[in-house]
Design a protein around this motif. Structure first.
Motif, PDB file in Angstrom:
ATOM      1  N   VAL A 110       0.830  -1.207   0.000  1.00 56.57           N
ATOM      2  CA  VAL A 110       0.000   0.000   0.000  1.00 56.57           C
ATOM      3  C   VAL A 110       0.866   1.260   0.000  1.00 56.57           C
ATOM      4  O   VAL A 110       0.596   2.200  -0.746  1.00 56.57           O
ATOM      5  N   LEU A 111       1.913   1.271   0.801  1.00 51.45           N
ATOM      6  CA  LEU A 111       2.775   2.458   0.851  1.00 51.45           C
ATOM      7  C   LEU A 111       3.524   2.671  -0.452  1.00 51.45           C
ATOM      8  O   LEU A 111       3.945   3.786  -0.742  1.00 51.45           O
ATOM      9  N   GLY A 112       3.657   1.629  -1.270  1.00 56.04           N
ATOM     10  CA  GLY A 112       4.292   1.755  -2.567  1.00 56.04           C
ATOM     11  C   GLY A 112       3.342   2.170  -3.676  1.00 56.04           C
ATOM     12  O   GLY A 112       3.745   2.313  -4.827  1.00 56.04           O
ATOM     13  N   THR A 113       2.085   2.372  -3.344  1.00 51.43           N
ATOM     14  CA  THR A 113       1.078   2.746  -4.333  1.00 51.43           C
ATOM     15  C   THR A 113       1.089   4.256  -4.547  1.00 51.43           C
ATOM     16  O   THR A 113       0.983   5.024  -3.595  1.00 51.43           O
ATOM     17  N   PRO A 114       1.213   4.704  -5.805  1.00 49.15           N
ATOM     18  CA  PRO A 114       1.199   6.141  -6.075  1.00 49.15           C
ATOM     19  C   PRO A 114      -0.113   6.781  -5.608  1.00 49.15           C
ATOM     20  O   PRO A 114      -1.184   6.233  -5.817  1.00 49.15           O
ATOM     21  N   GLY A 115       0.012   7.924  -4.953  1.00 48.60           N
ATOM     22  CA  GLY A 115      -1.156   8.638  -4.462  1.00 48.60           C
ATOM     23  C   GLY A 115      -1.410   8.433  -2.977  1.00 48.60           C
ATOM     24  O   GLY A 115      -2.161   9.186  -2.365  1.00 48.60           O
ATOM     25  N   ALA A 170      -3.147  -3.965  -5.098  1.00 48.10           N
ATOM     26  CA  ALA A 170      -1.840  -4.217  -4.486  1.00 48.10           C
ATOM     27  C   ALA A 170      -1.980  -5.033  -3.208  1.00 48.10           C
ATOM     28  O   ALA A 170      -1.202  -5.962  -2.960  1.00 48.10           O
ATOM     29  N   ALA A 171      -2.980  -4.705  -2.389  1.00 45.06           N
ATOM     30  CA  ALA A 171      -3.192  -5.433  -1.136  1.00 45.06           C
ATOM     31  C   ALA A 171      -3.614  -6.874  -1.404  1.00 45.06           C
ATOM     32  O   ALA A 171      -3.131  -7.807  -0.745  1.00 45.06           O
ATOM     33  N   ALA A 172      -4.509  -7.082  -2.357  1.00 47.76           N
ATOM     34  CA  ALA A 172      -4.962  -8.439  -2.686  1.00 47.76           C
ATOM     35  C   ALA A 172      -3.802  -9.296  -3.185  1.00 47.76           C
ATOM     36  O   ALA A 172      -3.677 -10.469  -2.813  1.00 47.76           O
ATOM     37  N   LYS A 173      -2.929  -8.715  -4.011  1.00 47.40           N
ATOM     38  CA  LYS A 173      -1.758  -9.446  -4.502  1.00 47.40           C
ATOM     39  C   LYS A 173      -0.816  -9.794  -3.351  1.00 47.40           C
ATOM     40  O   LYS A 173      -0.232 -10.873  -3.329  1.00 47.40           O
TER      41      LYS A 173
END
Length: 115
Positions: free
Chosen positions: A18-23, A90-93
């Motif tokens: 999650v922290l690596g997700t843009p935005g 991203a979290a599901a992966k």
């Protein structure tokens, strides 16, 4: 591995994803995180990454499937819908990577603020 260890490993993987997700600016801090931050600033204690208030992982009693809830604060200028879709994916992966099973009924994402 105990159920608690699995939940912690899943939470850690989800936090990183999650922290690596843009935005995404940061995960919602909880009271313990805020108090820890004050102690770190006052005493110079080493900071430890915490995100337990921002990511909740639990096993559903009726189905036995993992349930993940993510609470994020977003950067202004990004559409919340787009960012939450990316966070969910991203979290599901991350859950599948750690456990080999999908998060069911999925991943719930709540936007708690914008900065």
């Amino acid at each position: 591995m105990s159920e608690r260890d699995v939940a912690r490993a899943v939470a850690d993987a989800v936090i990183e994803a999650v922290l690596g997700t843009p935005g995404v600016a940061f995960l919602r801090p909880g009271l313990a995180d805020l108090l820890r931050s004050s102690a770190v600033l006052r005493r110079g204690l080493p900071s430890t990454p915490a995100g337990s208030a921002g990511v909740q992982v639990r096993r559903e009693k009726d189905t036995g499937a993992l349930s993940v809830e993510v609470y994020v604060v977003l950067h202004r200028g990004r559409r919340a819908l787009d960012v939450t879709r990316e966070v969910r994916s991203a979290a599901a992966k991350a859950v599948e990577r750690v456990t080999g099973e999908p998060a069911a009924p999925g991943v719930a994402v709540t936007v708690t603020g914008r900065v």
